[in-house]
Write a protein that holds these residues in place. Sequence first.
Motif, PDB file in Angstrom:
ATOM      1  N   GLY A  88       0.815  -1.219   0.000  1.00 20.94           N
ATOM      2  CA  GLY A  88       0.000   0.000   0.000  1.00 20.94           C
ATOM      3  C   GLY A  88       0.844   1.263   0.000  1.00 20.94           C
ATOM      4  O   GLY A  88       0.541   2.229  -0.706  1.00 20.94           O
ATOM      5  N   CYS A 103       2.648   1.317  -3.673  1.00 22.19           N
ATOM      6  CA  CYS A 103       1.865   1.160  -4.901  1.00 22.19           C
ATOM      7  C   CYS A 103       1.471   2.514  -5.493  1.00 22.19           C
ATOM      8  O   CYS A 103       0.853   3.350  -4.825  1.00 22.19           O
ATOM      9  CB  CYS A 103       0.609   0.345  -4.606  1.00 22.19           C
ATOM     10  N   PHE A 161      -2.431   3.075  -5.635  1.00 22.74           N
ATOM     11  CA  PHE A 161      -3.203   3.143  -4.397  1.00 22.74           C
ATOM     12  C   PHE A 161      -4.199   4.301  -4.445  1.00 22.74           C
ATOM     13  O   PHE A 161      -3.847   5.424  -4.781  1.00 22.74           O
ATOM     14  CB  PHE A 161      -2.283   3.332  -3.187  1.00 22.74           C
ATOM     15  N   CYS A 200      -3.268  -1.996   1.487  1.00 25.57           N
ATOM     16  CA  CYS A 200      -4.175  -2.524   0.466  1.00 25.57           C
ATOM     17  C   CYS A 200      -5.588  -2.689   1.021  1.00 25.57           C
ATOM     18  O   CYS A 200      -6.567  -2.559   0.288  1.00 25.57           O
ATOM     19  CB  CYS A 200      -3.669  -3.861  -0.054  1.00 25.57           C
ATOM     20  N   CYS A 238      -7.619   0.268   0.172  1.00 24.95           N
ATOM     21  CA  CYS A 238      -7.533   0.751  -1.208  1.00 24.95           C
ATOM     22  C   CYS A 238      -8.809   0.351  -1.953  1.00 24.95           C
ATOM     23  O   CYS A 238      -9.347  -0.732  -1.744  1.00 24.95           O
ATOM     24  CB  CYS A 238      -6.311   0.128  -1.887  1.00 24.95           C
ATOM     25  N   HIS A 280      -9.084  -0.602  -4.834  1.00 23.69           N
ATOM     26  CA  HIS A 280      -8.830  -1.722  -5.747  1.00 23.69           C
ATOM     27  C   HIS A 280      -8.775  -3.072  -5.029  1.00 23.69           C
ATOM     28  O   HIS A 280      -8.648  -4.101  -5.676  1.00 23.69           O
ATOM     29  CB  HIS A 280      -7.508  -1.513  -6.493  1.00 23.69           C
ATOM     30  N   TRP A 281      -8.853  -3.076  -3.707  1.00 23.25           N
ATOM     31  CA  TRP A 281      -8.737  -4.325  -2.948  1.00 23.25           C
ATOM     32  C   TRP A 281     -10.098  -4.993  -2.809  1.00 23.25           C
ATOM     33  O   TRP A 281     -11.061  -4.390  -2.352  1.00 23.25           O
ATOM     34  CB  TRP A 281      -8.147  -4.049  -1.567  1.00 23.25           C
ATOM     35  N   GLU A 298      -7.742 -10.017  -2.728  1.00 24.97           N
ATOM     36  CA  GLU A 298      -6.819  -9.805  -3.828  1.00 24.97           C
ATOM     37  C   GLU A 298      -7.042  -8.444  -4.472  1.00 24.97           C
ATOM     38  O   GLU A 298      -8.098  -7.837  -4.313  1.00 24.97           O
ATOM     39  CB  GLU A 298      -6.953 -10.904  -4.882  1.00 24.97           C
ATOM     40  N   CYS A 299      -6.036  -8.014  -5.198  1.00 25.32           N
ATOM     41  CA  CYS A 299      -6.105  -6.738  -5.899  1.00 25.32           C
ATOM     42  C   CYS A 299      -6.931  -6.906  -7.175  1.00 25.32           C
ATOM     43  O   CYS A 299      -6.652  -7.797  -7.979  1.00 25.32           O
ATOM     44  CB  CYS A 299      -4.680  -6.278  -6.235  1.00 25.32           C
ATOM     45  N   ARG A 300      -7.918  -6.042  -7.339  1.00 24.10           N
ATOM     46  CA  ARG A 300      -8.792  -6.134  -8.521  1.00 24.10           C
ATOM     47  C   ARG A 300      -8.060  -5.785  -9.810  1.00 24.10           C
ATOM     48  O   ARG A 300      -8.475  -6.211 -10.890  1.00 24.10           O
ATOM     49  CB  ARG A 300      -9.990  -5.192  -8.359  1.00 24.10           C
ATOM     50  N   PHE A 330      -0.756  -6.245  -7.004  1.00 21.18           N
ATOM     51  CA  PHE A 330      -0.202  -6.599  -5.690  1.00 21.18           C
ATOM     52  C   PHE A 330       1.094  -7.405  -5.811  1.00 21.18           C
ATOM     53  O   PHE A 330       2.113  -7.040  -5.227  1.00 21.18           O
ATOM     54  CB  PHE A 330      -1.226  -7.372  -4.849  1.00 21.18           C
TER      55      PHE A 330
END
Length: 67
Positions: A11, A14, A17, A39, A42, A44-45, A51-53, A57
């Motif tokens: 995080g 990134c 973020f 994350c 965030c 996007h999490w 997991e990161c969309r 990550f």
Amino acid sequence: MASVEQLRAVGRSCEDFELDQSLYGNSYVMSVAPQERSCEICRHWDVNKKECRIGVFDEVLSSLDQS
């Protein structure tokens, strides 16, 4: 599964973020944000899949391991 330390390290590093403003009613987020990027807060999490969309990550984590 990523550890809390990994989520925070990624995080902080990134470039993608973006703080998920919709989480500001959550007491956990209020205790973490904005002083600690992670994350977990965030936009996007994916909290359900952990997991990161946008799939960055692993890439960011790998770049941290090499530095």
